[in-house]
Design a protein around this motif. Structure first.
Motif, PDB file in Angstrom:
ATOM      1  N   VAL A 317     -13.213  51.786 -35.106  1.00 61.63           N
ATOM      2  CA  VAL A 317     -14.501  51.529 -35.753  1.00 61.63           C
ATOM      3  C   VAL A 317     -15.015  50.168 -35.286  1.00 61.63           C
ATOM      4  N   ASP A 319     -18.377  49.262 -35.439  1.00 64.21           N
ATOM      5  CA  ASP A 319     -19.388  48.809 -36.390  1.00 64.21           C
ATOM      6  C   ASP A 319     -19.445  49.801 -37.543  1.00 64.21           C
ATOM      7  N   ILE A 320     -20.179  49.451 -38.581  1.00 67.62           N
ATOM      8  CA  ILE A 320     -20.142  50.223 -39.821  1.00 67.62           C
ATOM      9  C   ILE A 320     -20.665  51.643 -39.646  1.00 67.62           C
ATOM     10  N   THR A 321     -21.468  51.883 -38.621  1.00 63.47           N
ATOM     11  CA  THR A 321     -21.995  53.242 -38.408  1.00 63.47           C
ATOM     12  C   THR A 321     -20.899  54.203 -37.932  1.00 63.47           C
ATOM     13  N   GLN A 322     -19.759  53.656 -37.501  1.00 58.49           N
ATOM     14  CA  GLN A 322     -18.672  54.496 -37.005  1.00 58.49           C
ATOM     15  C   GLN A 322     -17.575  54.716 -38.042  1.00 58.49           C
ATOM     16  N   GLN A 323     -17.825  54.308 -39.276  1.00 61.25           N
ATOM     17  CA  GLN A 323     -16.813  54.461 -40.317  1.00 61.25           C
ATOM     18  C   GLN A 323     -16.448  55.929 -40.514  1.00 61.25           C
ATOM     19  N   HIS A 324     -15.235  56.169 -40.954  1.00 59.18           N
ATOM     20  CA  HIS A 324     -14.742  57.532 -41.172  1.00 59.18           C
ATOM     21  C   HIS A 324     -15.060  57.936 -42.614  1.00 59.18           C
ATOM     22  N   ARG A 325     -16.140  58.670 -42.790  1.00 59.13           N
ATOM     23  CA  ARG A 325     -16.538  59.096 -44.128  1.00 59.13           C
ATOM     24  C   ARG A 325     -15.625  60.219 -44.613  1.00 59.13           C
TER      25      ARG A 325
END
Length: 356
Positions: A317, A319-325
């Protein structure tokens, strides 16, 4: 027409019957036949490869003609192909069944189409009844059909501040007895349990599934150890009732480019459908980073440890857009601990191909 209360009750019964069958290459399926007034006529379930499917098992318990006008309630869409047994859709039509209610669509490229065949013959069909419960029952089988690899559960235990061990590497025990009992019960439902050599050398786990009194469950997962380091001759895993599969892990995630060379492909070839990852931060993070986790079990203890021993490592990850939801399926209290069950947001058990 939507499902009636009696049909929903019958589906719950069919789900309970399904688990009597073996978990393995074939799905666990249950069936209940109802008379036009909702009375239970017969029940059945699939007992393994080469045996009658659940619908036919139920039909064989009735006299010829006794199923005419009945409703068949089945956990999986009746199949539409001839394998070791004939198509269930054809058997239901021949028996004169008037209505079929099922929970989950058959994902098979060859075996699907049973609902359409039934409808073409004038049989009323109702799909998706208690579908969530049906998919939960078939989760590992559906994953194999959808992705061609075993269903992967990644488990870890952590402190409230996200640590998996103290600064010296010790980790037994972060969680309490109730959480450990739950882990062993889940191990007993897996086909293989995977750890890294780091965890094996630090904790010397037996990798068995044990009851609270220390006795072994009847079913024991295959112990799998990943890493180049040697397993000591006196390691507890050497006493496991099943032989240890030791791999260096270099071909762990090759299945997308080299399916036949990966660990998961090897495990599937050995009949493994359910893999339980307990391998510590390195192994857990690797599976998550590769997008190979279908389910997460996170046991959280009400304790603070601090220090560098995080429960997870690098996940890619930037940056935050790549977080694992994640989608949280449940949160359960186990003694003083919490169990969070979650699935990666993109994972959906709606397979496109497979066989029954």
């Amino acid at each position: 027409m939507t499902a009636t209360d009696r049909e929903r009750d019958a589906m719950r019964r069919a789900l309970a019957l399904a688990v009597r069958g073996p978990r393995g290459v074939n799905p666990q399926v249950g069936a209940v036949l109802l008379s036009p007034d909702g009375t239970v006529l017969a029940e059945g379930w699939h007992r393994g490869a080469g045996t009658d499917h659940a619908e036919v098992d139920a039909l064989r318990k009735l006299a010829p003609g006794a199923a005419r006008g009945a409703t068949a309630v089945v956990t999986l869409e009746p199949c539409n192909h001839t394998g070791r047994t004939g198509p269930c859709a054809a058997a239901l039509i021949a028996a004169g069944v008037a209505r079929v209610v099922y929970a989950v669509a058959d994902p098979g490229e060859a075996s699907s189409g049973g609902a359409a065949r039934l409808a073409a013959a004038g049989v009323e069909v109702e799909a998706g009844v208690l579908s969530d419960e049906g998919r939960a029952l078939l989760d590992s089988w559906l994953t194999v059909q959808r992705l061609g690899r075993p269903h992967v559960t990644v488990k870890w235990a952590q402190s409230l501040d996200g640590r998996a061990a103290a600064a010296d590497g010790t980790s037994q025990w972060i969680t309490g007895p109730a959480a450990r009992e739950d882990v062993h019960r889940r191990r007993a439902g897996a086909d293989a349990i995977v750890v890294g050599t780091g965890t094996l050398l630090a904790d010397d786990p037996a990798l068995t599934a044990r009851r609270p009194d220390g006795t072994l469950y009847e079913h024991q997962p295959m112990p799998v150890v990943l890493g180049a380091r040697w397993i000591p001759d006196d390691a507890r895993v050497r006493q496991h009732p099943r032989p240890v599969l030791h791999r260096d892990g270099s071909r762990l995630f090759d299945e997308w480019g080299d399916p036949d060379g990966s660990l998961l492909a090897e495990l599937r070839g050995l009949g493994v459908h359910r893999v339980f990852i307990e391998g510590g931060p390195t192994i857990a993070s690797a599976f998550l980073r590769a997008g190979l986790a279908d389910e997460l079990l996170v046991y959280v203890a009400p304790t603070l440890i601090g220090g560098p021993r995080l429960a997870l490592g690098e996940l890619g990850v930037a940056d935050i857009t790549q977080q694992h939801r994640l989608d949280v399926a449940s949160i359960e209290r186990l003694g003083d601990d919490l169990l969070i069950v979650a699935t990666p947001h993109a994972v959906r058990n709606e397979p496109q191909e497979g066989t029954r």
